[in-house]
Design a protein around this motif. Sequence first.
Motif, mmCIF file in Angstrom:
data_model
loop_
_atom_site.group_PDB
_atom_site.id
_atom_site.type_symbol
_atom_site.label_atom_id
_atom_site.label_comp_id
_atom_site.label_asym_id
_atom_site.label_seq_id
_atom_site.Cartn_x
_atom_site.Cartn_y
_atom_site.Cartn_z
ATOM 1 N N PRO A 27 0.953 -1.185 0.059
ATOM 2 C CA PRO A 27 0.048 -0.002 0.085
ATOM 3 C C PRO A 27 0.720 1.131 -0.024
ATOM 4 O O PRO A 27 0.418 2.144 -0.872
ATOM 5 C CB PRO A 27 -0.690 -0.066 1.325
ATOM 6 C CG PRO A 27 -0.565 -1.698 1.636
ATOM 7 C CD PRO A 27 0.378 -2.175 1.154
ATOM 8 N N VAL B 71 2.261 1.862 -3.613
ATOM 9 C CA VAL B 71 1.421 2.392 -4.210
ATOM 10 C C VAL B 71 1.124 3.901 -4.164
ATOM 11 O O VAL B 71 1.023 4.389 -5.247
ATOM 12 C CB VAL B 71 0.019 1.606 -4.115
ATOM 13 C CG1 VAL B 71 -1.232 2.225 -4.908
ATOM 14 C CG2 VAL B 71 0.187 0.210 -4.695
ATOM 15 N N VAL B 72 1.222 4.486 -3.066
ATOM 16 C CA VAL B 72 0.851 5.606 -2.905
ATOM 17 C C VAL B 72 1.936 6.497 -3.632
ATOM 18 O O VAL B 72 1.594 7.684 -4.253
ATOM 19 C CB VAL B 72 0.924 6.072 -1.483
ATOM 20 C CG1 VAL B 72 1.192 7.576 -1.204
ATOM 21 C CG2 VAL B 72 -0.422 5.573 -0.774
ATOM 22 N N LEU C 281 1.182 7.158 -7.439
ATOM 23 C CA LEU C 281 -0.040 7.733 -7.695
ATOM 24 C C LEU C 281 0.217 9.352 -7.218
ATOM 25 O O LEU C 281 -0.795 10.080 -7.622
ATOM 26 C CB LEU C 281 -1.080 7.096 -6.782
ATOM 27 C CG LEU C 281 -1.886 6.119 -7.563
ATOM 28 C CD1 LEU C 281 -3.021 5.391 -6.580
ATOM 29 C CD2 LEU C 281 -2.406 6.513 -8.724
ATOM 30 N N LEU D 161 -7.795 8.799 -7.997
ATOM 31 C CA LEU D 161 -6.862 8.090 -7.080
ATOM 32 C C LEU D 161 -6.533 6.484 -7.673
ATOM 33 O O LEU D 161 -6.646 5.622 -7.184
ATOM 34 C CB LEU D 161 -7.264 7.863 -5.724
ATOM 35 C CG LEU D 161 -7.645 9.293 -4.968
ATOM 36 C CD1 LEU D 161 -8.116 8.744 -3.645
ATOM 37 C CD2 LEU D 161 -6.254 9.818 -4.676
ATOM 38 N N SER D 162 -6.669 6.495 -9.164
ATOM 39 C CA SER D 162 -6.303 5.421 -9.838
ATOM 40 C C SER D 162 -5.325 5.546 -10.733
ATOM 41 O O SER D 162 -5.175 6.633 -11.192
ATOM 42 C CB SER D 162 -7.717 4.478 -10.089
ATOM 43 O OG SER D 162 -8.226 5.506 -11.107
ATOM 44 N N PHE D 163 -4.459 4.392 -11.246
ATOM 45 C CA PHE D 163 -3.540 4.583 -12.243
ATOM 46 C C PHE D 163 -4.172 4.859 -13.525
ATOM 47 O O PHE D 163 -5.183 4.192 -13.941
ATOM 48 C CB PHE D 163 -2.654 3.147 -12.311
ATOM 49 C CG PHE D 163 -1.804 3.036 -10.962
ATOM 50 C CD1 PHE D 163 -0.710 3.962 -11.311
ATOM 51 C CD2 PHE D 163 -2.072 2.192 -10.039
ATOM 52 C CE1 PHE D 163 0.189 3.674 -9.932
ATOM 53 C CE2 PHE D 163 -1.382 2.348 -9.143
ATOM 54 C CZ PHE D 163 -0.118 3.157 -9.199
ATOM 55 N N ILE E 243 -10.945 12.861 -0.743
ATOM 56 C CA ILE E 243 -9.606 12.510 -0.650
ATOM 57 C C ILE E 243 -9.165 12.815 -2.097
ATOM 58 O O ILE E 243 -9.675 12.036 -2.957
ATOM 59 C CB ILE E 243 -9.574 10.995 -0.314
ATOM 60 C CG1 ILE E 243 -8.210 10.247 -0.527
ATOM 61 C CG2 ILE E 243 -10.566 10.108 -0.736
ATOM 62 C CD1 ILE E 243 -7.919 9.122 0.323
ATOM 63 N N ILE F 251 -3.677 14.639 -0.993
ATOM 64 C CA ILE F 251 -3.335 14.178 0.351
ATOM 65 C C ILE F 251 -2.140 13.125 0.001
ATOM 66 O O ILE F 251 -1.384 12.727 0.763
ATOM 67 C CB ILE F 251 -4.529 13.244 0.533
ATOM 68 C CG1 ILE F 251 -5.656 14.233 1.308
ATOM 69 C CG2 ILE F 251 -4.404 12.387 1.813
ATOM 70 C CD1 ILE F 251 -6.998 13.931 1.699
ATOM 71 N N LEU F 252 -2.269 12.432 -1.171
ATOM 72 C CA LEU F 252 -0.942 11.298 -1.613
ATOM 73 C C LEU F 252 0.321 12.133 -1.346
ATOM 74 O O LEU F 252 1.215 11.266 -1.000
ATOM 75 C CB LEU F 252 -1.451 10.751 -2.920
ATOM 76 C CG LEU F 252 -2.863 10.093 -2.962
ATOM 77 C CD1 LEU F 252 -2.833 9.077 -4.391
ATOM 78 C CD2 LEU F 252 -3.043 9.008 -1.884
#
Lengths: 293, 417, 364
Positions: free
Chosen positions: A32, A35-36, A39, A47-49, A256, A260-261
């Motif tokens: 996890p 992944v952040v 991204l 929030l996805s690729f 979100i 935030i990422l």
Amino acid sequence: MALPIYATTGQKVWHYTYLTICAFVLFFLIAPLIVVIPLSFTSGVFLSFTPEMLSLDPEGFSLKWYKNMLGMCNDPSIKTMCSDKWKTGAINSAIIAVAATALSTGLGTVAAIGLSNPLMPFRKIIMATLISPLIVPLIITASGMFLFYAKVNLIGTYTGLILAHAALGTPFVVITVTATLSGFDRNLVKASQNLGANVFTTFFKVQMPLILPGVISGGLFAFITSFDEVVVVLFMGGPETVTLPRQMWSGIRQEISPTILAAATCLVLISILLLTTLELLRRRNERLRGITH
Amino acid sequence: MSSVDQNQTLMTQDGVPLKVSLKRSQRRSKMRAFMLVFPLLAFIFISFIVPIGSLFTRSVDDTLVNEVLPLTFEELKNWDGQDVPGEPMFAAMFMDLKNADKIQIGRVSTRMNYEKSGWKSLLKKTSRKMKNIDGPPYKEQMLKIHKRWGKVEFWQSLTAMKDPYTLGYYLNSVDLKYGYNKSIEQQPEKRQVYNLLWKRTLLVSLLVTVFCLLLGYPVAHLLATLPLSKSNLLMICVLIPFWTSLLVRIVSWMVMLQQEGVVNDTLVAFGLPEEWRLPMMYNFTGTLIVMTQILLPFMILPIYSVMKTIPPSYMRAAQNLGATPTLAFLRVYMPQTLPGIGAGSILVFIVAIGYYITPELVGGKDGRLIGNFIAFHMQNTLNWGLAAAMGVILLAGILILYWLYDKIVGIDNMKMG
Amino acid sequence: MGSSGPFVRYENVQKSYDGETLVVKNLNLDIAKGEFVTMLGPSGSGKTTCLMMLAGFETATHGDIMLDGKPINNIPPHKRGIGMVFQNYALFPHMTVNENLAFPLSVRKMGKADTEEKVRRALDMVQMGQFGDRRPGQLSGGQQQRVALARALVFEPELVLMDEPLGALDKQLREHMQYEIKHIHESLGVTVVYVTHDQSEALTMSNRIAVFDDGIIQQLADPVTLYEKPENSFVAQFIGENNKLSGTVGAISKGVTTVDLGKHGSIKAAAVNVSKGDKTTVSLRPERIEFSSKKPAASKPSLPAKVLELIYLGDHIRCRLDVAGNDEFIVKVPNSSLSADLKPGVKGHVSWKTEDCRALDFVG
């Protein structure tokens, strides 16, 4: 861990199953966070690729969310809130964490020196009291502190949060410094006196340098505890004392966004930095004690 | 070493009995050690122990009602509890309400509403219209303001608050309440939430502990048996999450698990129909997955440190004595790791049972635990007494577990990282 | 400087840790300047306590310790100027070897050039010159030991204390270091007080040895006297090997007595601190005894013996015999004088010179 030649088929199957399980668990732990990081560099808004990212197209990546986090709000494609709240949050967190760490490290180190004296009375119960902030769940601590600190008008102030976080950080200092002291050879003090050094020289030239790694790592534990803490801040913080985690909390609850990422990535880097420092300190400490690898 | 003659006391050079002088110098030494610890002890006491103590007092405190309605409670002593009371009681209630200010009435009505819903609006309306009453008889006029004054249940509910302290909040925490004259009875069906909540909290903590053990044990074993250079590398996978901010980890799980998240996207890419996307976030499952990942290092590290101390010669000896590797593992290796398993399990359970942030953010409605309700009552309903009582029960449970932990591993052996 | 009196003097020193039991009982000991005195004894005998009192880490409960004629009871350790080598060396792990050696000089505010010169000389003396920049953790046990020795000597104390300094080394290195310490002592002329529980270490190095037991000096003498003429059974037993026979002291004339061994007959022995009628333990060193299958001349003290076991030890053969009911009686037979008739089961006689047989206090 290698299998012996005589292993049966069953043992081989089991061995590889075991390795697979371990690989899965380690992946589960770390994935996890990994992944952040990519991204947070997305040029999209979800929030996805995106397909561009997956094909490693440079178009798919950008620093715009980092700019957004830093309060540079001139990107028209970003609809989410943009302000320098993250920056003030980080500053607030740093102020509170540094002050709380200084307080807990100072008090904790001195107390650990007293506790490691074999004649210390009520050692066990005092130790339990000093460690208790670590055991009591944060929600209980925060509730109790809210009720009490409200009576003395410390809600929403830096002072209140610094005191609260210092209390949460001291157990780490006490534990690490006591552990360091328990490995401390008392003969070194005798040797120093025998060689002509008085009490102060002995403390500053012999004792202090040797327990310093323990003090620093305890301090780092205390720092990260304060820097990441959000429950007490939720209960006791005010509009003036919005910290980085507090900002993140409201970010998560509202909407979100990749900003935030970006903040999360920065925090991951900070923890890797701290971890590395701790590891170096540990190695230095072992080397000093003559444990060589 | 031999014992000195009984009738001869050892003296120091200045003629003081040696025992006395030894004691004196020991006391000085003790004093010096204590003075070093004292500042921190005082600090922790004021900034931490006293606040926790204020939870205790808050959880039993019931002085507010007694202070605001002194005459009523005085009168209540003479009431048989059967029928609607007579004029004196109404007069007492009237005078009490008249003497109280608006804020006090607001607070008191909130408190009284915990015992019997309806009090809040009753008192609000009454105090608003009280200026119309200028003299006795009060009973009739008050009944005119609100007909609930004529219902005996409301008067009966007052008896639960007659003492300056109460265990009512504790009863509320387990879906019980005070009935007439402090008899204990069940909460009405629709107000029963907490027993379910306690059970769910225990269940989640237990499941998380079991998952952590199942996942953590093999990894701890791998880390403990690999050569140092390799295990150090893998250890990073355990330590980085351990050191990363809780919120960051939660955010990363949101990215992974939400409906449009990485896991579901991957599954869809491998052929899962779009409409079958798994709901893994904002529910019970989400709480379990995220808490397991967050607490896993707390399980791995203690087990690892115990396994590290078991020399490989035991397994070799067992096999040399004729045991198969499986048998050797089960009969020789595993029993030696029990202290680590115990320490890790208790640690994970203790931390899990008090969790708040994680279920709040990823738990949705059916993933919320006791911690969330403490926060809810602290921040939203402002029923601090109930929040405090729940906190105290939780704390007591944790202290018992902690005591167990101390028995198994000792506080002093607590390790970090 | 009081050159007439002793350099170190313990005067009626007592020490108790708990106010009930004495670890050191009424110790009197004079040490001359330049002497190498060893305190030898089993653990718990009070020897280390005596050393610690001299260094200032323990205070005497009673009595005086004088250094160069002046009482030092009230001088703190760091002002005593006594060098000390600690059991586990106590080298400061965070300092290099050079910094360790410079430490006592810097607290004495010595200039940089002087310090460097002295550190270099001290390290050269223990052949550690090229290790100055290492940290103690990077040195072997023997090297650390040398550094500790150099550190104790670098500030040129007149008195050096050593607390089991060789205890952590392996046998070969230990023997080698014994000679080095002895040579350093001889060349520098410092006074050394050395504590050990290893008798061969004490015999190798010391001018005089104080044998400690139960908080008391059992005997204070030079190595030869201590070995050849032990004053009591403890010393005889603690130093070297020793055969014991129990009996009763008979009439004593000119220091020689006849010890009655009961049904095993009687033997002549030197009477040491015993008087007629006392029970006694007779001490005989294994290498002072001869075994012969024939009965020796009547003038030579002897007892019948039976060979039980032979153990070949290279330079000598250990021969276990049954003598006067003691079946642990050992005789060391030099390799060169081994005769063919020495076999298990052979009966014969053991004999010795009267002065090698000492009737001491009785031990059960």
